[in-house]
Design a protein around this motif. Structure first.
Motif, PDB file in Angstrom:
ATOM      1  N   VAL A 109       0.869  -1.172   0.000  1.00 40.49           N
ATOM      2  CA  VAL A 109       0.000   0.000   0.000  1.00 40.49           C
ATOM      3  C   VAL A 109       0.909   1.226   0.000  1.00 40.49           C
ATOM      4  CG1 VAL A 109      -1.666   1.358   1.324  1.00 40.49           C
ATOM      5  CG2 VAL A 109      -1.904  -1.126   1.204  1.00 40.49           C
ATOM      6  N   PHE A 110       0.671   2.130  -0.930  1.00 43.38           N
ATOM      7  CA  PHE A 110       1.481   3.348  -1.044  1.00 43.38           C
ATOM      8  C   PHE A 110       0.672   4.498  -0.463  1.00 43.38           C
ATOM      9  CE2 PHE A 110       2.581   0.366  -4.369  1.00 43.38           C
ATOM     10  CZ  PHE A 110       3.947   0.220  -4.160  1.00 43.38           C
ATOM     11  N   TYR A 111       0.949   4.795   0.790  1.00 40.38           N
ATOM     12  CA  TYR A 111       0.176   5.776   1.537  1.00 40.38           C
ATOM     13  C   TYR A 111       0.869   7.136   1.468  1.00 40.38           C
ATOM     14  CZ  TYR A 111      -2.343   7.900   5.469  1.00 40.38           C
ATOM     15  OH  TYR A 111      -3.099   8.720   6.260  1.00 40.38           O
ATOM     16  N   ARG A 112       0.270   8.045   0.703  1.00 39.11           N
ATOM     17  CA  ARG A 112       0.807   9.396   0.532  1.00 39.11           C
ATOM     18  C   ARG A 112       2.231   9.364  -0.022  1.00 39.11           C
ATOM     19  NH1 ARG A 112      -1.400  12.339   6.109  1.00 39.11           N
ATOM     20  NH2 ARG A 112      -3.613  12.251   5.538  1.00 39.11           N
ATOM     21  N   THR A 113       2.512   8.367  -0.819  1.00 38.29           N
ATOM     22  CA  THR A 113       3.779   8.298  -1.536  1.00 38.29           C
ATOM     23  C   THR A 113       3.521   7.571  -2.844  1.00 38.29           C
ATOM     24  OG1 THR A 113       6.124   7.680  -1.362  1.00 38.29           O
ATOM     25  CG2 THR A 113       4.521   6.100  -0.526  1.00 38.29           C
ATOM     26  N   GLU A 114       4.494   7.529  -3.712  1.00 39.33           N
ATOM     27  CA  GLU A 114       4.332   6.927  -5.023  1.00 39.33           C
ATOM     28  C   GLU A 114       5.156   5.641  -5.131  1.00 39.33           C
ATOM     29  OE1 GLU A 114       2.384   8.064  -7.434  1.00 39.33           O
ATOM     30  OE2 GLU A 114       1.741   9.820  -6.282  1.00 39.33           O
ATOM     31  N   PRO A 115       4.685   4.673  -5.908  1.00 38.88           N
ATOM     32  CA  PRO A 115       5.449   3.433  -6.091  1.00 38.88           C
ATOM     33  C   PRO A 115       6.882   3.704  -6.559  1.00 38.88           C
ATOM     34  CG  PRO A 115       3.242   3.145  -6.940  1.00 38.88           C
ATOM     35  CD  PRO A 115       3.369   4.597  -6.578  1.00 38.88           C
ATOM     36  N   THR A 116       7.038   4.682  -7.430  1.00 42.24           N
ATOM     37  CA  THR A 116       8.392   4.978  -7.939  1.00 42.24           C
ATOM     38  C   THR A 116       9.303   5.492  -6.836  1.00 42.24           C
ATOM     39  OG1 THR A 116       9.624   6.132  -9.662  1.00 42.24           O
ATOM     40  CG2 THR A 116       7.820   7.340  -8.630  1.00 42.24           C
ATOM     41  N   HIS A 117       8.748   6.187  -5.844  1.00 44.87           N
ATOM     42  CA  HIS A 117       9.550   6.661  -4.713  1.00 44.87           C
ATOM     43  C   HIS A 117      10.135   5.480  -3.944  1.00 44.87           C
ATOM     44  CE1 HIS A 117       6.956  10.583  -4.521  1.00 44.87           C
ATOM     45  NE2 HIS A 117       7.886  10.632  -5.474  1.00 44.87           N
ATOM     46  N   VAL A 118       9.310   4.468  -3.754  1.00 40.85           N
ATOM     47  CA  VAL A 118       9.753   3.288  -3.017  1.00 40.85           C
ATOM     48  C   VAL A 118      10.704   2.456  -3.868  1.00 40.85           C
ATOM     49  CG1 VAL A 118       9.009   1.242  -1.764  1.00 40.85           C
ATOM     50  CG2 VAL A 118       7.544   3.270  -1.798  1.00 40.85           C
TER      51      VAL A 118
END
Length: 208
Positions: free
Chosen positions: A98-107
């Motif tokens: 789950v990407f909560y207030r962030t983006e998949p690319t950030h992770v």
């Protein structure tokens, strides 16, 4: 239910979501599954090795990637072990990020809110270079699984619709084994999953 001690393991940064999103998700999933979150399943002061044991005894992993997730060495050790168990273990298990207030690319690429914490870890003499590398690799792998973003809004769904969405994700990630398990867990049950900017319990109760 599965033969494991826990059906679902929640990995999250407490300061970001413990009393909001994660709490809502935890209580919703508890209606139909055994769920672990370290605030109740692991007493304060226990060794990380004990948490690793809980991960070994879990079936589905839901890492909740929020803005301060990478600040926590605890969270990073957790996700590293989750990936090791789910992807490299004797049998594949399911990861639903789950990407909560962030983006998949950030992770995936450790950019955005994940960039500065990793610079700090790399500059920390107490953290080995190889350790930081493993953390990066684990985040990239976990973020590569099909999951849910906050922009997907809120979902109040019955088990059949939820399974349909989960099956699509499982097909994408080639983790078909998870389909049968989710069917066992969710069969004939209703589950509330909130994937939006919901911070008050009253907001969730209003959806019932």
């Amino acid at each position: 239910m599965s033969s494991s001690e826990y059906d679902v393991f929640l990995s999250f940064r407490g300061m970001d979501t413990r009393t909001t999103f994660t709490d809502h998700l935890y209580h919703s999933l508890k209606r139909v599954a055994t769920v672990f979150r370290d605030s109740e399943g692991l007493e304060r002061g226990k060794e990380m090795s004990e948490l690793f044991g809980v991960i070994e005894r879990s079936e589905i992993f839901i890492p909740i990637f929020s803005g301060n997730y990478a600040d926590s060495k605890w969270c990073l050790q957790e996700i590293e072990r989750i990936v090791k168990v789910a992807v490299e273990g004797e049998r594949r298990r399911l990861i639903l990020p789950v990407f909560y207030r962030t983006e998949p690319t950030h992770v995936r690429h450790q950019t955005g809110p994940f960039e500065a914490p990793f610079r700090k870890h790399e500059e920390d003499d107490k953290v080995e270079e190889e350790t930081v590398k493993k953390w990066r690799e684990a985040l990239s792998i976990a973020a590569g699984f099909s999951g849910y973003e906050r922009k997907n809004a809120s979902y109040l769904m019955d088990s059949s619709r939820m399974l349909h969405i989960f099956k699509e994700d499982i097909t994408i990630t080639n983790t078909g084994e998870g389909t049968c398990m989710l069917q066992r867990i969710l069969q004939n049950n209703s589950v509330l999953i909130v994937l939006d900017d919901v911070d008050q319990v009253e907001q969730v109760e209003a959806l019932d």
